[in-house]
Motif scaffolding. Structure first.
Motif, mmCIF file in Angstrom:
data_model
loop_
_atom_site.group_PDB
_atom_site.id
_atom_site.type_symbol
_atom_site.label_atom_id
_atom_site.label_comp_id
_atom_site.label_asym_id
_atom_site.label_seq_id
_atom_site.Cartn_x
_atom_site.Cartn_y
_atom_site.Cartn_z
ATOM 1 N N ALA A 137 45.888 41.089 19.466
ATOM 2 C CA ALA A 137 45.456 39.781 19.770
ATOM 3 C C ALA A 137 44.182 39.173 19.886
ATOM 4 O O ALA A 137 43.431 40.363 20.443
ATOM 5 N N CYS A 138 43.693 37.962 19.835
ATOM 6 C CA CYS A 138 42.302 37.779 19.791
ATOM 7 C C CYS A 138 42.398 37.257 20.946
ATOM 8 O O CYS A 138 43.027 37.357 21.801
ATOM 9 N N ALA A 139 41.205 36.555 21.476
ATOM 10 C CA ALA A 139 40.777 36.144 22.797
ATOM 11 C C ALA A 139 41.705 35.182 23.025
ATOM 12 O O ALA A 139 42.254 34.974 24.427
ATOM 13 N N GLY A 140 42.185 34.273 22.254
ATOM 14 C CA GLY A 140 43.109 32.974 22.629
ATOM 15 C C GLY A 140 42.345 31.879 23.151
ATOM 16 O O GLY A 140 41.237 32.082 23.450
ATOM 17 N N SER A 141 43.030 30.678 23.814
ATOM 18 C CA SER A 141 42.556 29.743 24.265
ATOM 19 C C SER A 141 41.817 29.927 25.669
ATOM 20 O O SER A 141 40.981 29.349 26.076
ATOM 21 N N SER A 142 42.172 30.920 26.278
ATOM 22 C CA SER A 142 41.626 31.412 27.548
ATOM 23 C C SER A 142 40.156 31.868 27.278
ATOM 24 O O SER A 142 39.418 31.770 28.373
ATOM 25 N N GLY A 143 39.873 32.427 26.246
ATOM 26 C CA GLY A 143 38.534 33.005 25.875
ATOM 27 C C GLY A 143 37.721 32.412 24.763
ATOM 28 O O GLY A 143 36.589 32.560 24.378
ATOM 29 N N CYS A 144 38.289 31.562 23.678
ATOM 30 C CA CYS A 144 37.882 31.172 22.746
ATOM 31 C C CYS A 144 38.074 29.625 22.432
ATOM 32 O O CYS A 144 39.219 29.477 22.510
ATOM 33 N N ALA A 145 37.123 28.680 22.160
ATOM 34 C CA ALA A 145 37.203 27.290 22.033
ATOM 35 C C ALA A 145 38.029 27.119 20.472
ATOM 36 O O ALA A 145 38.552 25.938 20.541
ATOM 37 N N THR A 165 44.084 27.820 19.626
ATOM 38 C CA THR A 165 44.999 26.905 19.890
ATOM 39 C C THR A 165 45.900 27.282 20.994
ATOM 40 O O THR A 165 46.760 26.384 21.435
ATOM 41 N N THR A 166 46.090 28.505 21.104
ATOM 42 C CA THR A 166 47.170 29.086 21.846
ATOM 43 C C THR A 166 46.579 30.191 22.748
ATOM 44 O O THR A 166 45.762 30.937 22.470
ATOM 45 N N ASP A 167 47.412 30.528 24.020
ATOM 46 C CA ASP A 167 46.822 31.711 25.011
ATOM 47 C C ASP A 167 47.773 32.843 24.579
ATOM 48 O O ASP A 167 48.578 33.273 25.007
ATOM 49 N N THR A 168 46.905 33.333 23.614
ATOM 50 C CA THR A 168 47.486 34.500 22.733
ATOM 51 C C THR A 168 47.872 35.678 23.613
ATOM 52 O O THR A 168 48.705 36.357 23.576
ATOM 53 N N GLN A 169 46.843 35.726 24.432
ATOM 54 C CA GLN A 169 46.971 36.962 25.230
ATOM 55 C C GLN A 169 48.074 36.919 26.479
ATOM 56 O O GLN A 169 48.773 38.101 26.405
ATOM 57 N N SER A 170 48.418 36.008 26.742
ATOM 58 C CA SER A 170 49.432 35.777 27.733
ATOM 59 C C SER A 170 50.521 35.930 27.232
ATOM 60 O O SER A 170 51.792 36.375 27.670
ATOM 61 N N HIS A 171 50.682 34.878 26.095
ATOM 62 C CA HIS A 171 52.000 34.983 25.296
ATOM 63 C C HIS A 171 52.228 36.408 24.749
ATOM 64 O O HIS A 171 53.619 36.710 24.779
#
Length: 510
Positions: free
Chosen positions: A370-378, A381-387
């Motif tokens: 997973a990429c950093a997701g919305s918690s780490g990258c502007a 569009t999604t919180d990939t890590q948590s999902h």
């Protein structure tokens, strides 16, 4: 550390970058190998200057997230003394040198690439002009290991092979095999010539989106032939080819006919696709015998590369007390403990479990990217890590898998964490539902269609996503051939046939 407004986009150790969850500081660890003392120091650093959250990257870097205060110069000096930090600050942002995490211990290897990794890093450290290279300039060195890096993205890859005369040489890859053969003693000279020609190109070309041109821009602009001609001019020996790479209409007239002797002969290079399949179907997680008699290594899963500082500290203690004191980070965002006497394997496995970790390749949390997701990258569009982690926890209660299944979460179309299709890819989107906008994914599977695979489920909400993945995996497990991967299962069916199987299974589950 610089002021927050001055931090670069590509993080290093001395100059971090701003993520949504705080400052990110990335340690460049050539070849990914750390000793116990280095691990202890990194754990202390994470505890003192951040929340203790560490992460292994897909280039076998180790990064500290959520850095909350400036790190004083004496700490940098200590890190340099221990070999964790670059001796030359300017070199630090250049991408990590990638090598197989089993270099030197792999039973299948043709040669040990660790001396070459060190030699190239030493060259960079002692030649300040190379600090002007793009931070994304990347080198990979593959020694023919069973745990191969050939399928992973690098600007330049040197891959060991055996010639028709049983001589071990490297083949040069620039996105694809160039046909150039390189003796081990010539590797650093060739890398210097390749980097020098590329550096000259970047100095004479405008920046692209504010960044230095990448090597792929050079290849698109000059072509491989012209690039190699410039490289040859910087070498004291002639490059050797398995066959002439130049167009037939040039072979009789151009000077390259004498400059590049052809037809040296080498056994066919291992297919990159088959290498990728081998690493995914025979992963390095778990316990594997080393080339050294009576010793083994253990691959330990780190879901999404995450590692707490206390876990790193305890793993280093474990490696020090029961093995050689070495941890090896991998480009698949996990790690190995190497040089374990076989008599200690059971004890190490028990202690790994006590740390809340495991070495199984057939748990879904072992198979996530997973990429950093919305918690780490502007851009995400999604919180990939948590999902991703929530999906793995949910499906672990419902499914048992017996083969590794690779699942990639990307928060946007850029696909930063994974650059080729794998078994299942989820691309983050925003979905309009009534009067609100919610997080969701387009779900792809298989490897036939670039860039993500074949579209399977469009516009699935984040809440519905685990159910969609469960349905796909149930159909796969029910109808697959023995030892067939998800990607292979999807690719050998017409899309309408696959959708019918999914619809039938969905009706049966209701």
């Amino acid at each position: 550390m610089l002021a927050l407004t001055d931090l670069p986009t590509c993080p290093g150790l001395f100059y971090g970058s701003i993520a949504r969850d705080g400052v990110l500081s990335r340690m460049r660890i050539p070849g990914g190998i750390l000793n116990a003392q280095q691990c202890w120091t990194i754990a202390d650093l994470a505890d003192q200057y951040s929340t203790g959250c560490l992460q292994v990257t897909n280039r076998a870097n180790l990064q500290i997230r959520e850095v909350h205060s400036s790190i004083p110069p004496e700490v940098w000096n200590r890190l340099q003394e221990l070999g964790i930090a670059s001796r030359r600050v300017e070199v630090d942002p250049i991408r990590n040198i990638m090598a197989s995490p089993t270099a030197g211990i792999d039973r299948q290897q043709l040669l040990d690439t660790r001396p070459l990794v060190k030699a190239w890093d030493d060259y960079l450290q002692t030649h300040p002009e190379f600090s002007e290279l793009s931070p994304k300039f990347s080198i990979g060195l593959d020694g023919g290991e069973s745990v191969s890096i050939q399928a992973l993205r690098n600007d330049i890859l040197l891959a060991a092979g055996r010639s028709a005369k049983s001589e071990i040489v490297f083949r040069l890859h620039l996105n694809s095999d160039t046909g150039i053969l390189i003796q081990q003693s010539q590797c650093i000279s060739v890398l210097v010539a390749l980097a020098s020609a590329y550096l000259e190109y970047t100095k004479n070309r405008p920046r692209i989106d504010g960044k230095k041109p990448r090597l792929r821009h050079l290849l698109a602009d000059w072509g491989v032939e012209s690039y190699l001609e410039r490289v040859q001019q910087n070498l004291p020996f002639l490059l050797q080819f398995t066959s002439c790479p130049f167009p037939k209409n040039r072979q009789d007239s151009c000077s390259t006919k004498s400059e590049f002797p052809c037809g040296v002969g080498i056994l066919p290079a291992r297919s990159l696709d088959s290498s990728a399949r081998a690493i995914e179907q025979s992963p390095h997680l778990g316990i594997h015998p080393q080339r050294q008699s009576d010793f083994s290594y253990m691959g330990i899963a780190l879901p999404l590369g995450r590692l707490e500082s206390k876990q790193l500290r305890n793993l280093a203690n474990l490696a020090k007390n029961l093995a050689s004191g070495t941890l090896r980070l991998t480009p698949w965002q996990n790690l190995l403990i190497s040089d374990i006497p076989n008599s200690h394997l059971f004890e190490i496995k028990q202690q790994i479990a006590d740390l809340g970790l495991h070495s199984s390749a057939t748990r879904l949390d072992s198979c996530l990217v997973a990429c950093a997701g919305s918690s780490g990258c502007a851009s995400a569009t999604t919180d990939t890590q948590s999902h991703a982690l929530a999906m793995a926890r949910d499906l672990a209660q419902k499914l048992t898998i017996d083969l590794p299944i690779n699942i990639h979460f990307s928060g946007c179309q850029k696909s930063c964490a994974q650059h080729r299709p794998i078994d299942i890819t989820l691309v983050g989107i925003q979905i309009e539902r009534g009067h609100e906008t919610i997080e969701g994914y387009d779900i792809y599977a298989g490897r036939k269609d670039l860039p993500f695979g074949r579209p399977i489920f469009p516009a699935v909400s984040a809440a519905e996503m685990p159910g969609a993945i469960e349905l796909l995996l149930q159909v796969y497990q029910r109808f697959r051939e023995p030892l067939e991967s998800v990607g292979e299962f999807v690719d050998r069916r017409a899309i309408d046939q696959l959708q019918e199987l999914l619809n039938t299974e969905n009706r049966n589950l209701r």
